[in-house]
Design a protein around this motif. Structure first.
Motif, short mmCIF file in Angstrom:
data_model
loop_
_atom_site.label_atom_id
_atom_site.label_comp_id
_atom_site.label_asym_id
_atom_site.label_seq_id
_atom_site.Cartn_x
_atom_site.Cartn_y
_atom_site.Cartn_z
N ARG A 1 -18.44 -2.47 -4.53
CA ARG A 1 -19.19 -1.77 -3.57
C ARG A 1 -20.12 -2.64 -3.11
NH1 ARG A 1 -23.22 1.64 -3.71
NH2 ARG A 1 -23.21 1.90 -6.09
N LEU A 2 -20.86 -3.41 -3.95
CA LEU A 2 -22.15 -3.96 -3.46
C LEU A 2 -21.74 -5.58 -3.02
CD1 LEU A 2 -24.41 -2.63 -6.29
CD2 LEU A 2 -24.39 -1.94 -3.94
N LEU A 3 -20.50 -5.98 -3.29
CA LEU A 3 -19.88 -7.21 -2.97
C LEU A 3 -20.34 -7.83 -1.75
CD1 LEU A 3 -18.65 -9.02 -5.18
CD2 LEU A 3 -16.45 -8.67 -3.94
N ASP A 4 -20.76 -9.14 -1.69
CA ASP A 4 -20.84 -10.01 -0.64
C ASP A 4 -19.70 -10.84 -0.55
OD1 ASP A 4 -21.53 -11.89 1.40
OD2 ASP A 4 -23.50 -12.04 0.53
N ALA A 5 -18.82 -10.98 0.42
CA ALA A 5 -17.57 -11.58 0.52
C ALA A 5 -18.09 -13.02 0.65
CB ALA A 5 -16.84 -11.23 1.47
N ALA A 6 -18.99 -13.33 1.39
CA ALA A 6 -19.43 -14.79 1.44
C ALA A 6 -19.93 -15.55 0.19
CB ALA A 6 -20.41 -15.03 2.43
N ALA A 7 -20.56 -14.51 -0.41
CA ALA A 7 -21.01 -15.12 -1.80
C ALA A 7 -19.90 -15.48 -2.90
CB ALA A 7 -21.97 -14.02 -2.51
N VAL A 8 -18.86 -14.84 -2.98
CA VAL A 8 -17.73 -14.76 -3.60
C VAL A 8 -16.95 -16.08 -3.32
CG1 VAL A 8 -15.78 -13.85 -4.46
CG2 VAL A 8 -17.52 -12.30 -4.25
N ARG A 9 -16.73 -16.14 -1.82
CA ARG A 9 -15.96 -17.60 -1.31
C ARG A 9 -16.79 -18.80 -1.77
NH1 ARG A 9 -15.00 -13.89 2.93
NH2 ARG A 9 -16.64 -15.01 4.08
N GLY A 10 -18.00 -18.68 -1.72
CA GLY A 10 -18.88 -19.79 -1.96
C GLY A 10 -19.19 -20.24 -3.30
N ARG A 11 -18.82 -19.44 -4.52
CA ARG A 11 -18.78 -19.80 -5.71
C ARG A 11 -17.79 -21.11 -6.18
NH1 ARG A 11 -17.77 -16.76 -10.17
NH2 ARG A 11 -20.13 -17.31 -11.03
N GLY A 12 -18.46 -21.72 -7.06
CA GLY A 12 -18.07 -22.89 -7.44
C GLY A 12 -17.18 -22.24 -9.03
N ALA A 13 -17.44 -21.49 -9.69
CA ALA A 13 -16.96 -21.05 -10.58
C ALA A 13 -16.10 -19.89 -10.40
CB ALA A 13 -17.73 -20.52 -11.85
N PRO A 14 -14.92 -19.34 -11.19
CA PRO A 14 -13.92 -18.45 -10.86
C PRO A 14 -14.47 -17.25 -10.80
CG PRO A 14 -13.10 -19.88 -12.73
CD PRO A 14 -14.72 -20.38 -12.54
N THR A 15 -13.94 -16.20 -10.04
CA THR A 15 -14.35 -14.98 -9.68
C THR A 15 -12.95 -14.04 -9.96
OG1 THR A 15 -15.97 -15.51 -8.45
CG2 THR A 15 -15.43 -13.13 -8.42
N LEU A 16 -13.11 -12.66 -10.91
CA LEU A 16 -11.91 -11.93 -10.95
C LEU A 16 -12.75 -10.48 -10.50
CD1 LEU A 16 -9.26 -11.16 -12.11
CD2 LEU A 16 -10.49 -11.03 -14.25
N LEU A 17 -11.76 -10.16 -9.39
CA LEU A 17 -12.18 -8.80 -9.09
C LEU A 17 -11.01 -7.74 -9.48
CD1 LEU A 17 -12.77 -9.73 -5.10
CD2 LEU A 17 -14.38 -9.91 -6.93
N THR A 18 -11.59 -6.60 -10.00
CA THR A 18 -10.70 -5.57 -10.49
C THR A 18 -10.61 -4.41 -9.94
OG1 THR A 18 -12.46 -5.14 -12.13
CG2 THR A 18 -10.87 -6.74 -12.94
N PRO A 19 -10.52 -4.04 -8.52
CA PRO A 19 -10.36 -2.85 -8.03
C PRO A 19 -9.13 -2.00 -8.28
CG PRO A 19 -9.41 -4.46 -6.34
CD PRO A 19 -10.03 -5.25 -7.82
N HIS A 20 -9.54 -0.59 -8.24
CA HIS A 20 -8.26 0.31 -7.97
C HIS A 20 -8.09 0.51 -6.69
CE1 HIS A 20 -11.31 3.52 -6.67
NE2 HIS A 20 -11.96 3.45 -8.09
#
Length: 479
Positions: A331-350
């Motif tokens: 809910r607090l996610l910044d899409a640009a911050a996720v796309r800009g990461r150098g390390a992997p990100t795993l999102l786990t939504p229902h």
């Protein structure tokens, strides 16, 4: 591992194989396998009453040729032609030549049927059943017969698992050559019943990379971290868990429970629920925060029960290690911050959280789960684990790797806190060195299997009981 291919890929492989075979040989292979499967379901073929629901094209042809084989073994076989002028002529001639017949009154024969073969639309159908087929399909479903779908239940979407209108609920589906995505993904999966795969020689003509894959015990066992004589708690990985709040302290306990059973060497908990965590798990390392001051980790889990901690989410995303984001973190996610990461990100939504991330109604996500998980992975540049009755895991690689489908689980898993356990488990596997796709896939599998173990005595289960059963699930997979 079970794998599935799109309709386009299957048809291309069939065309290549048919070019090397005598005319009609591929359909005869399919019909032979279909008839054998039906015979097994009937138990006694001689004297059995079989009704074929026959549409146009090859799907109807498969049903007709299979019906002819059953008729030659003494079954009373009757065909209902839903498109008489477009019925497969060779299959129809074979049925009549074997003693089968055609009826103009489907309802009379369906009332007394022992087995019904659904050969109405198959993999080429779109948008649900035609209106004229609906009463017949309803009558078949309302009978006492075993209903068997040919390749795919009529009315479901083969490529997506969507059900856009009326569709057949089958007791069993006999599919040819390879699984189709709709047989593995809800809601269509629920229409398929028991699925049997019949080989027709297609394997060597399909691409090496499928569209979907469903892991099994041996596949998960190969992914799980196994300590060696050189291992210590730091080499095995340390996972950081940022979870819980004054309102939701239990989320922290459950996420740590999952993490401790996920293969990492240590768990660092950061947040306001340290007393509750230590009371349950004295082996956990606790810190009041911020995460950057808590000590070194190989992966972070952030979000379960977090409340309004947007600054904490941003701080974790700014780290250079893999990060799993769940629940309030989404809910607090910044899409640009996720796309800009150098390390992997795993999102786990229902489904509800996925709908909010995509800006669409929840119903759209639930009806089109495959499209939704692919769109989320593409939009956020992250691996996405879409939770639900069939959990899907998609990597942000534009479809170069198959979407993973988790076949494990039980309806009892739909209980408060189960997602927190899953987050901790997956985060621990990230810290142990698995990539995001493998960590999410293995965690979903173990989580579902643990729920089955916990529910094995019948009745409701709690999320903590699922966490407790992870050890037995892990052992089951590696046995």
């Amino acid at each position: 591992m079970r794998i599935a291919y799109s309709v386009e890929t299957v048809r291309a492989a069939e065309a290549e194989l048919m070019a090397r075979l005598p005319e009609g040989a591929l359909m005869q292979r399919a019909a032979a396998g279909l008839a054998a499967a039906c015979a097994g379901l009937l138990g006694r073929v001689y004297g059995a009453r079989v009704v074929l629901l026959v549409g146009s094209g090859d799907n109807g042809g498969d049903a007709l040729y299979a019906g002819a084989r059953l008729a030659r073994r003494g079954a009373g076989v009757c065909a209902v032609l839903l498109a008489p002028d477009r019925a497969h002529q060779g299959g129809l001639a074979a049925l009549l030549g074997a003693g089968g017949r055609v009826t103009d009154d489907p309802f009379e024969v369906l009332a007394d049927a022992d087995l019904v073969l659904d050969g109405v639309t198959g993999i080429g159908g779109h948008g649900g059943l035609r209106p004229d087929a609906v009463p017949v399909i309803r009558a078949a479903r309302g009978s006492n017969a075993v209903v068997v779908a040919v390749d795919l239940p009529s009315g479901v979407e083969a490529d997506t698992g969507e059900v856009r209108g009326e569709a057949l609920h089958a007791d069993a589906t006999v599919t040819f050559g390879t699984y189709k995505p709709g047989l593995l993904i809800d809601p269509a999966k629920e229409y398929a019943g028991m699925v049997r795969l019949v080989g027709i020689g297609l394997e060597d003509h399909l691409p090496s990379v499928p569209d979907l894959e469903a892991l099994q015990h041996a596949d998960v066992a190969r992914l799980l971290p196994v300590p060696t004589g050189e291992s210590d708690k730091y080499r095995r990985g340390v996972v950081g868990v940022v979870a819980g709040s004054a309102r939701y302290p239990g989320a922290a306990v459950l996420a740590v429970a999952g993490a401790l059973r996920g293969g990492a060497g240590a768990v660092r908990y950061v947040g306001p629920a340290a007393d509750g965590v230590i009371a349950r798990f004295p082996e956990a390392l606790v810190h009041g925060g911020p995460p950057a001051k808590a000590g070194r980790v190989q992966a972070w889990v952030v979000g379960p029960g977090l409340g309004d901690g947007i600054g904490v989410v941003a701080e974790v995303l700014d780290s250079d290690v893999p990060v799993l984001v769940d629940a309030d973190g989404l809910r607090l996610l910044d899409a640009a911050a996720v796309r800009g990461r150098g390390a992997p990100t795993l999102l786990t939504p229902h489904a509800g959280e996925a709908a909010a991330l995509l800006g669409v109604p929840r119903e759209e996500v639930e009806s089109a789960r495959l499209a939704s998980v692919r769109e989320l992975a593409s939009r956020y540049g992250a691996t996405v684990l879409l939770k639900g009755s069939t959990t899907l895991v998609a990597a942000p690689d534009g479809g170069r790797s198959p979407v993973r489908v988790n076949p494990m689980g039980t309806p009892w898993l739909a209980t408060a806190g189960s997602g927190d356990v899953l987050s901790g488990l997956a985060g621990s596997l990230l810290a142990a060195g698995l990539d995001a796709r493998d960590a999410g896939s293995a965690a979903a599998y173990l989580h579902g299997l643990a729920a089955r173990h916990a529910a094995s005595e019948g009745g409701p289960i709690t999320s903590y009981e699922v966490a407790e059963a992870l050890r037995s699930a892990w052992g089951d997979v590696q046995a």
